[in-house]
Motif scaffolding. Structure first.
Motif, PDB file in Angstrom:
ATOM      1  N   PHE A  17       0.868  -1.337   0.121  1.00 39.61           N
ATOM      2  CA  PHE A  17      -0.147   0.043   0.031  1.00 39.61           C
ATOM      3  C   PHE A  17       0.832   1.211  -0.124  1.00 39.61           C
ATOM      4  N   GLN A  21       0.507   3.956  -2.741  1.00 40.98           N
ATOM      5  CA  GLN A  21       0.164   5.450  -2.672  1.00 40.98           C
ATOM      6  C   GLN A  21       0.972   6.582  -3.611  1.00 40.98           C
ATOM      7  N   ASN A  56      -9.837   8.997  -0.463  1.00 41.59           N
ATOM      8  CA  ASN A  56     -10.382   7.868   0.229  1.00 41.59           C
ATOM      9  C   ASN A  56      -9.427   6.789   0.386  1.00 41.59           C
ATOM     10  N   PHE A  57      -8.405   6.558  -0.383  1.00 47.11           N
ATOM     11  CA  PHE A  57      -7.308   5.536  -0.077  1.00 47.11           C
ATOM     12  C   PHE A  57      -6.638   5.924   1.364  1.00 47.11           C
ATOM     13  N   THR A  60      -8.951   5.491   4.417  1.00 43.28           N
ATOM     14  CA  THR A  60      -9.147   4.054   4.807  1.00 43.28           C
ATOM     15  C   THR A  60      -8.017   3.069   5.215  1.00 43.28           C
ATOM     16  N   VAL A  61      -7.031   3.126   4.037  1.00 37.17           N
ATOM     17  CA  VAL A  61      -6.085   1.968   4.266  1.00 37.17           C
ATOM     18  C   VAL A  61      -5.163   2.325   5.672  1.00 37.17           C
ATOM     19  N   LEU A  88      -8.886  -5.848   1.133  1.00 39.93           N
ATOM     20  CA  LEU A  88      -8.562  -4.635   0.917  1.00 39.93           C
ATOM     21  C   LEU A  88      -8.015  -4.058  -0.186  1.00 39.93           C
ATOM     22  N   ARG A  92      -9.528  -1.725  -2.987  1.00 39.71           N
ATOM     23  CA  ARG A  92      -9.145  -0.381  -3.165  1.00 39.71           C
ATOM     24  C   ARG A  92      -8.859  -0.286  -4.587  1.00 39.71           C
ATOM     25  N   HIS A  95     -12.170   0.365  -6.255  1.00 43.28           N
ATOM     26  CA  HIS A  95     -12.855   1.895  -5.751  1.00 43.28           C
ATOM     27  C   HIS A  95     -11.985   2.765  -6.739  1.00 43.28           C
ATOM     28  N   TYR A  96     -10.850   2.690  -6.776  1.00 45.17           N
ATOM     29  CA  TYR A  96     -10.026   3.782  -7.368  1.00 45.17           C
ATOM     30  C   TYR A  96     -10.162   3.597  -8.791  1.00 45.17           C
ATOM     31  N   GLY A 111     -15.921  -1.733  -4.088  1.00 46.31           N
ATOM     32  CA  GLY A 111     -14.816  -1.715  -3.414  1.00 46.31           C
ATOM     33  C   GLY A 111     -14.769  -1.269  -1.952  1.00 46.31           C
ATOM     34  N   THR A 115     -13.388  -3.038   1.296  1.00 46.82           N
ATOM     35  CA  THR A 115     -12.376  -2.212   2.107  1.00 46.82           C
ATOM     36  C   THR A 115     -12.896  -2.364   3.622  1.00 46.82           C
TER      37      THR A 115
END
Length: 132
Positions: A17, A21, A56-57, A60-61, A88, A92, A95-96, A111, A115
């Motif tokens: 993750f 990013q 959002n990443f 939540t991550v 997760l 992600r 969602h992304y 997504g 999550t």
């Protein structure tokens, strides 16, 4: 080395993750440079979508990874950790991908549900381990 042997599964997901990013942050920055919008979204829908996907990443991550680490420290089975970490990760991506391409869609909703897996399963595991 002791931390690696204590949190082997969670550390893999932290590394993944952290690397994910980077391109998300770059995608926002590049669009800012192309549009000369240096603050907020300037009314640009594409920039807003990238900002929200990145945001959002970021929202939540980290908590998900902390929940996974707590569960791993509490003795959660590796299979459980791989399952919620995989959920997760896939969540992600869904969602992304949905948010930056179309803004809305079933991928975004799925997504988010994926999550929630580590955000629900890991804390429950910790609490059950502590109090039962």
């Amino acid at each position: 080395m002791e931390l690696i042997s204590t949190l082997p599964v969670t550390l893999v997901f932290i590394a993944i993750f952290a690397l994910l990013q980077i391109p998300m942050t770059i995608a926002v920055g590049l669009l800012r440079a192309q549009t000369d919008i240096h603050f907020m979204d300037g009314g640009n829908p594409a920039l807003l979508q990238r900002m929200r996907a990145h945001g959002n990443f970021t929202e939540t991550v980290p908590m998900s990874l902390l929940a996974m680490a707590a569960a791993e420290l509490a003795g959660a089975p590796a299979l459980l950790l791989w399952a919620v970490g995989g959920s997760l990760l896939l969540g992600r991506f869904l969602h992304y991908g949905t948010l930056v391409t179309s803004g809305f869609g079933i991928g975004r909703a799925i997504g988010m549900v994926m999550t929630f897996a580590p955000l629900l399963v890991c804390p429950v595991y910790v609490l059950v381990s502590l109090f039962l």
